[in-house]
Write an enzyme that holds these catalytic residues in place. Structure first.
Site, PDB file in Angstrom:
ATOM      1  CE  LYS A 165      -1.928   4.979   0.874  1.00  0.00           C
ATOM      2  NZ  LYS A 165      -2.082   4.688   2.303  1.00  0.00           N
ATOM      3  CG  ASP A 167      -1.802   1.220   1.315  1.00  0.00           C
ATOM      4  OD1 ASP A 167      -2.806   1.281   0.592  1.00  0.00           O
ATOM      5  OD2 ASP A 167      -1.454   2.139   2.086  1.00  0.00           O
TER       6      ASP A 167
HETATM    7  N1  HSE Z   1      -5.237   1.290   4.765  1.00  0.00           N
HETATM    8  C1  HSE Z   1      -4.712   2.547   4.376  1.00  0.00           C
HETATM    9  C2  HSE Z   1      -3.782   3.036   5.472  1.00  0.00           C
HETATM   10  C3  HSE Z   1      -5.845   3.507   4.171  1.00  0.00           C
HETATM   11  O1  HSE Z   1      -3.762   2.427   6.529  1.00  0.00           O
HETATM   12  O2  HSE Z   1      -3.076   3.994   5.292  1.00  0.00           O
HETATM   13  C4  HSE Z   1      -5.464   4.725   3.419  1.00  0.00           C
HETATM   14  O3  HSE Z   1      -4.879   4.421   2.186  1.00  0.00           O
END
Ligand code: HSE
Length: 435
Positions: A207, A203
């Site tokens: 980003k 994740d």
């Molecule tokens: N699951 C993601 C986080 C949510 O914890 O940052 C936002 O992208």
């Protein structure tokens, strides 16, 4: 005042429901301040009958979200379904092709299909807003697309995943195990439905790849980003890192060092009182080192209903005011393939092994490190601490002098093939800068 903007919203989970509530709550404010009206002309989700925090029957329901993008009365599609492919992807493409504005919080989609989206949005002159895709409520995309557009970015360092920051904070500050802290994060609604991307670093890497596009004029890609998650960090690692004056944080960084761009997501030792080291719980922080403006630090909540829906709403206002940018600051034909990661740059590492409590073990360990060019700066070994099921192995913690990552990889391979240690060793980079 012009005709109302007609909005279609797909995905009614925590974020989608939050967006609807906040749009309705701000209706008058948007009219008074920005002189536009809107109406929610369609909503769609997988299950209409799920209990939600608003009444779905006040809006027109679409069984198939793609129909929102085909409906001639809708001007703006807000995609909050998530996932890099499948319905979210089909909806985004259909919306652009049908000349609708598109707002999304979907970092996997923007990261994986950035090249195609950038080409399509250029040829259709589309509005695509994705502030909510990176760092929740922190306006990092608007900062990079706006305020810093003519500055030169030397490096960017950030805590980009709220869930993993929450987990690491709870381990460090409340002595929780990884599993206990993950469960807490899930109960509080921070983690993704499948939390594996939160904890394995993907994740944050999605980003970071989007940030890289805006900073370094390349198509977003995970290629060239070295990714390590937080799943192997133990509560005791936090204690030892603290003794050395550091906290352990999952840092996404892209830095231009001696003309080479190093991109990575990794649990990293950062100074306890620095901007990166002092941000706890679900917060995110982004430090942007620039040529003309020095270092900017943006900190705020990185996940959850409030911050993410606030970012979506800021994109709705941009759409209403017709504020358009190239998707990644430059026209798609000015973007390049991503530059790959360089491993030869030296830095210090934190090493933790569970070493056999037997004669000559420490000497064999240091000899393997020495053979790989690794020199030790500090060491901690204390008796009486061991793994639950393997009483014969005790933790040995070291800080190394600066060394390149190839030497670290080589020492790692050698160590895991000996019977000197019990579980795999961990090597974590140490950020000496006071960021
Ligand atoms: N699951 C993601 C986080 C949510 O914890 O940052 C936002 O992208």
């Amino acid at each position: 005042m012009n005709d109302p903007i007609k909005i279609g919203i797909a995905g009614l989970g925590t974020i989608g429901s939050g967006v609807i509530k906040n749009l309705l709550r701000n209706k008058k404010e948007l009219e008074d301040k920005y002189h536009f009206r809107f109406q929610i002309s369609g909503i769609s989700a997988f299950n209409k009958n799920k209990v939600r925090s608003f009444d779905v029957n006040q809006f027109t329901w679409f069984d198939n979200p793609i129909d929102l993008a085909k409906d001639t009365s809708i001007d703006l599609v807000i995609e909050l379904i998530g996932g890099e492919s499948g319905t979210a992807y089909d909806l985004a493409i259909e919306a652009i092709k049908n000349k609708k504005g598109l707002i999304t919080a979907n970092k996997a989609l923007i990261s994986s299909h950035g090249k195609e989206l950038s080409e399509l949005s250029s040829s259709n002159n589309s509005f695509i807003g994705y502030e909510a895709a990176v760092a929740g409520g922190i306006p990092v995309i608007k900062t990079l697309r706006g305020g810093l557009i003519l500055d030169k970015i030397n490096g960017i360092y950030g805590i980009l995943n709220g869930t993993s920051n929450f987990i690491l904070s709870r381990m460090s500050e409340a002595d929780k195990s990884f599993e206990e802290a993950l469960l807490e994060a899930q109960n509080l609604g921070y983690a993704e439905a499948d939390p594996s991307f939160d904890i394995n670093g993907l994740d944050a890497a999605h980003k970071l790849s989007i940030i890289n596009s805006l900073c370094f004029s390349e198509f977003p890609s995970l290629e060239g980003i070295s990714v390590q998650g937080i799943e192997n960090i133990l509560t005791l690692d936090h204690k030892y890192a603290n003794e050395f004056g550091y906290n352990i944080k999952l840092i996404g960084s892209s830095s231009n060092i001696e003309g080479s761009l190093r991109k990575e997501v990794s649990p990293t030792l950062v100074k306890i009182n620095s901007s990166l080291g002092s941000v706890s719980n679900v917060s995110n922080v982004v430090c942007i080192n620039t040529e003309y403006s020095g270092t900017l630090v943006l900190e705020g909540e990185g996940a959850g209903e409030g911050p993410t829906s606030s970012s979506v709403l800021s994109d709705v206002v941009d759409f209403a005011l017709d504020i358009k940018h190239h998707l990644f600051n430059k026209k798609h034909n000015k973007l390049t393939a991503p530059v790959s990661n360089k491993n030869f740059i030296e830095r210090c590492y934190y090493l933790r092994v569970f070493l056999a409590d037997q004669k000559g073990a420490m000497s064999n360990l240091t000899s393997i490190l020495g053979k790989n060019g690794i020199s030790i700066d500090q060491v901690i070994q204390r008796g009486g601490i061991h793994l639950k099921d393997e009483k014969n192995f005790t933790p040995v913690i070291m800080l190394t002098h600066p060394i390149d990552s190839e030497s670290i990889d080589s020492a790692f391979s050698e160590l895991i093939n000996t019977d000197l240690i019990s579980m795999d060793p961990i090597f974590l980079p140490v950020l000496k800068d006071n960021l």
